[in-house]
Design an enzyme around this catalytic site. Structure first.
Site, mmCIF file in Angstrom:
data_model
loop_
_atom_site.group_PDB
_atom_site.id
_atom_site.type_symbol
_atom_site.label_atom_id
_atom_site.label_comp_id
_atom_site.label_asym_id
_atom_site.label_seq_id
_atom_site.Cartn_x
_atom_site.Cartn_y
_atom_site.Cartn_z
ATOM 1 N N HIS A 162 30.034 17.659 -12.297
ATOM 2 C CA HIS A 162 31.128 16.701 -12.160
ATOM 3 C C HIS A 162 32.481 17.386 -12.014
ATOM 4 O O HIS A 162 33.383 16.847 -11.365
ATOM 5 C CB HIS A 162 31.104 15.730 -13.338
ATOM 6 C CG HIS A 162 29.885 14.866 -13.324
ATOM 7 N ND1 HIS A 162 28.759 15.162 -14.051
ATOM 8 C CD2 HIS A 162 29.593 13.750 -12.607
ATOM 9 C CE1 HIS A 162 27.834 14.248 -13.804
ATOM 10 N NE2 HIS A 162 28.304 13.393 -12.945
ATOM 11 N N CYS A 183 26.277 8.009 -0.762
ATOM 12 C CA CYS A 183 27.532 8.389 -1.422
ATOM 13 C C CYS A 183 27.402 9.702 -2.179
ATOM 14 O O CYS A 183 28.347 10.138 -2.835
ATOM 15 C CB CYS A 183 28.011 7.286 -2.361
ATOM 16 S SG CYS A 183 26.890 6.928 -3.724
#
Length: 753
Positions: free
Chosen positions: A365, A678
């Protein structure tokens, strides 16, 4: 050898006086070797300093022929001095000349000396030189004498590290200040030139020599007790961030903190005359030097735990509770062992030119956020935090994974030119901004942005993106000190909709758990958090949390279209339950007179492989689908994307992965349900080309990827690549990667990938 007159404490005091004298560097060093020889009752004391080519050069001596100073050198690993430099271990011999590594240098006149004691000059685990004492007699040096010389070596190492000796000999560069080239894993594209800012800067020990040894021992033992207590509290609290793995790290650190041998070595260093801080630094430098030379990866990994413990102890001693973002240079390159996206967002992005991590892969992340912010980033750079110091010149190349530490002028000029070329290429991409993303055979491809911050939304106009294909709501929760209220969430979502204007925005509900931990939310300990209590599972088990977010979204979108996507859905039933919560919230708002969205569409993020066997049902139930390729690949191949040993084992362009994507595209088309990608692969031109060939017509990606992917789309014949892929997948039966074949196809057809 008789006992050293005055002992190590007197030696250190005399060294401090010598280092304060207003004389030149050579005169000071000459005076120091005389003091050491006298204190150690040695007939010889010599200092060798490492040059920039790795050779050891004699810089000062008492007892050997002084004409050999700056003339005598030892190659890396050559002679006893070279051996000490290579091993970073002390060497004590009663008859040096009988040792197989002994190398005779006639210009020094050392052949009449037999007893030999040499210790490395260490700083942060790096060998800067070697300190040697010798005697004519055949004798064995005591442990106390070795300890005294090691303590003295630390003081000398600081003198070398200051750069004071560089003018004495051409080619001499502090070994810890050399130019270095390191290789890592590309995380976010771009080239950044700047200066090091350590995310958790090391404590710089400036006061080395103790005034009151007894007081320093008491300070050390008090600090150790405080650190042990703090670590015990962290472990016992049960709400340690990161659950399983992070808890194991703390357990290891606690084990080291209670190690009596570690405490004994530091106490001995203090008793030799060092301050408590200097003793911690010296013992950890010795540990670091040894462990960096270990071939066992487990032992090398424990170095991080020892560094963590030493830093905790140093902060306790100097009263520094911890480092955070402070003053930054205009061109800061952030260097960290690891960090989360929330920590990155604390820094001034206007000054940040790059990020370098010891940990963190391309799908982590922190990498995703770096790409969203357009910050070049490289991960898995071994030992990065120990190789640099704050303020060092450094270059990060996010395209190749290369890091240049303290680069020379030629290297810096080459990367500056590369940065200029990249800027010109970005200008070319910007020229494509207003062109529709349509293939050569007329197929429109919707290129959208992945976002999670208000700052991301400015990229809509810059890139010409057709909307937000994924807005990650968890970043707002991760950077907050407490749970954002419904009103605070509503304000954020209203700002998102306002910035997007008439463009579509797909909002993903809170995706926490796994490696995304909220500091204020207690999480259960899990053996495998990625497969545990996270995302929609938390939302369904704690419906109050999900209802609060949905209510904020519905209010914020009043009067305009709203697209909500649920993550980590594993069964159709989970989506049906989530949809029912939305319906209840809509009914609640309607009863209280709140305007509802003009149109509310609910979608599913396809990232759990079980949905591949429920595609017809989920495509019929959902208004739209979006493939989260990061987790889908992780789960499909049972590969932890944060585990550097296996993260790159499987290619998303292998036949098995492409067949999974094809199933999703075909079943969604059959149901008439819009589908997009995505995940991160949608932003890589070659992978995006393959996805278009499989039938996907909407891709969402980081802002920096829009230009390269649009350039690829404009040069692509969608029908041709589709036929090519169909043939290749029919022919490939062993799960091999189609990357080489797709690359060759792109080159043959002039497609920029």
């Amino acid at each position: 050898m008789p006992a050293a007159p005055g002992g190590p404490r007197l030696l250190l005091r005399r060294l401090r006086e010598a280092m304060a004298e207003p004389v030149g560097a050579q005169a000071r060093l000459d005076r120091i070797v005389v003091i050491i020889a006298a204190n150690m009752v040695a007939e010889v004391c010599s200092v060798y300093v490492m040059r920039d080519d790795g050779t050891m050069e004699l810089f000062a001596t008492e007892g050997l022929n002084r004409e050999a100073v700056h003339l005598t050198t030892m190659r890396a690993g050559e002679g006893l001095v070279g051996l000490i430099a290579a091993t970073a271990e002390p060497l004590s011999l009663s008859d040096a000349q009988s040792h197989p590594a002994y190398s005779y240098r006639p210009e020094t006149g050392e052949e009449i000396y037999h007893a030999f004691l040499g210790v490395p000059l260490l700083r942060a685990g790096n060998t800067l030189g070697v300190l040697v004492v010798q005697n004519r007699t055949y004798r064995v040096y005591s442990e106390e004498e070795i300890e005294a010389l090691q303590t003295t070596a630390m003081v000398l190492a600081e003198m070398i590290a200051s750069g004071e000796l560089q003018a004495l000999s051409p080619g001499t560069v502090n070994a810890s200040r050399r130019a270095l080239a390191q290789a890592g894993v590309p995380l976010a594209d771009g080239v950044g030139l700047g200066h090091v800012v350590l995310h958790e800067p090391r404590i710089v020990v400036k006061n080395l020599i103790a005034e009151n040894v007894e007081r320093e021992v008491a300070r050390l033992e008090t600090a150790i007790a405080e650190v042990r207590s703090a670590i015990d509290d962290l472990v016992e609290r049960g709400d340690v961030a990161g659950a399983g793995e992070h808890r194991e790290v703390l357990e290891t650190v606690r084990m080291f903190a209670h190690d009596q041998g570690w405490l004994r070595r530091m106490r001995e260093a203090v008793l030799s005359g060092l301050t408590a801080e200097a003793a911690v630094e010296r013992v950890q430098s010795d540990n670091r030097a040894r462990m960096l030379r270990q071939s066992d990866p487990y032992l090398r990994e424990r170095l991080h735990d020892l560094d963590d413990l030493a830093n905790r102890l140093l902060r306790q001693l100097v009263g520094d509770a911890g480092a955070g973002p402070g003053a930054m240079p205009e061109n800061a390159i952030l260097v960290a062992r690891s960090m989360g996206p929330a920590a990155l967002l604390d820094y001034d992005r206007a000054r940040l030119r790059g990020v370098i991590l010891e940990e963190g892969g391309p799908t982590s992340h922190i990498a995703i956020v770096a790409r969203a912010l357009g910050i070049p980033a490289v991960g898995e750079v071994a030992n990065a935090t120990a190789l640099v110091e704050s303020g060092d010149a450094i270059i990060v190349d996010g395209a190749t994974g290369e890091v240049q530490i303290r680069p020379g002028p030629e290297v810096e000029a080459a990367y500056a030119e590369k940065a200029r070329l990249r800027a010109r290429r970005q200008e070319q991409y910007r020229a494509l901004r207003d062109l529709p993303a349509r293939t050569r055979d007329g197929v429109p491809i919707a290129l959208q942005l992945n976002a999670g911050l208000i700052v991301d939304l400015s990229h809509l106009q810059e890139t010409g993106a057709e909307g937000i294909g994924l807005f990650r709501t968890e970043l707002q929760f991760m950077v907050a000190e407490r749970m954002p209220s419904a009103a605070e969430q509503q304000v954020l979502y209203e700002a998102v909709f306002a910035a997007a204007g008439d463009l579509p925005v797909t909002i993903r509900t809170l995706d926490i758990g796994g490696d995304k931990i909220l500091p204020y939310m207690k999480s259960p300990e899990e053996e495998n958090p990625a497969l545990g209590w996270r995302a929609i599972r938390i939302g369904l088990d704690r419906p109050g949390l999900l209802r609060m977010q949905l209510r904020a979204l519905l209010k914020a979108a009043g009067g305009r279209p709203l697209r909500i996507m649920f993550p980590m859905v594993a069964t159709v039933d989970e989506f049906v339950r989530a949809k029912a919560i939305v319906d209840r919230e809509k009914a609640h708002l309607a009863r209280h007179g709140h305007p509802l969205p003009e149109d509310c569409r609910l979608g599913v993020m396809v990232e759990v492989p079980s949905l591949l066997f429920q595609m017809d049902e989920i495509a019929a139930a959902a208004d739209f689908l979006s493939v989260g390729s990061n987790d889908l690949m992780q789960f499909l191949f049972a590969v932890d994307r944060e585990n550097r040993q296996v993260a790159d084992r499987f290619d998303p362009l292998c036949a098995a992965a492409l067949r999974a994507f094809r199933i999703i595209a075909e079943r969604a088309e059959a149901a008439g349900t819009p589908v997009s990608v995505c995940g991160e692969i949608g932003g890589r031109p070659l992978e995006a080309m393959a996805l278009i060939g499989l039938g996907f017509r909407a891709l969402s990606m980081s802002p920096a990827a829009i230009g390269p992917v649009k350039a690829m789309v404009l040069g692509l014949d969608a029908g041709a690549v589709g036929a090519f892929l169909e043939a290749e997948l029919a022919r490939t039966g062993n799960g091999a990667s189609l990357r080489p074949a797709l690359t060759a196809f792109a080159e043959a057809h002039g497609i920029p990938v």
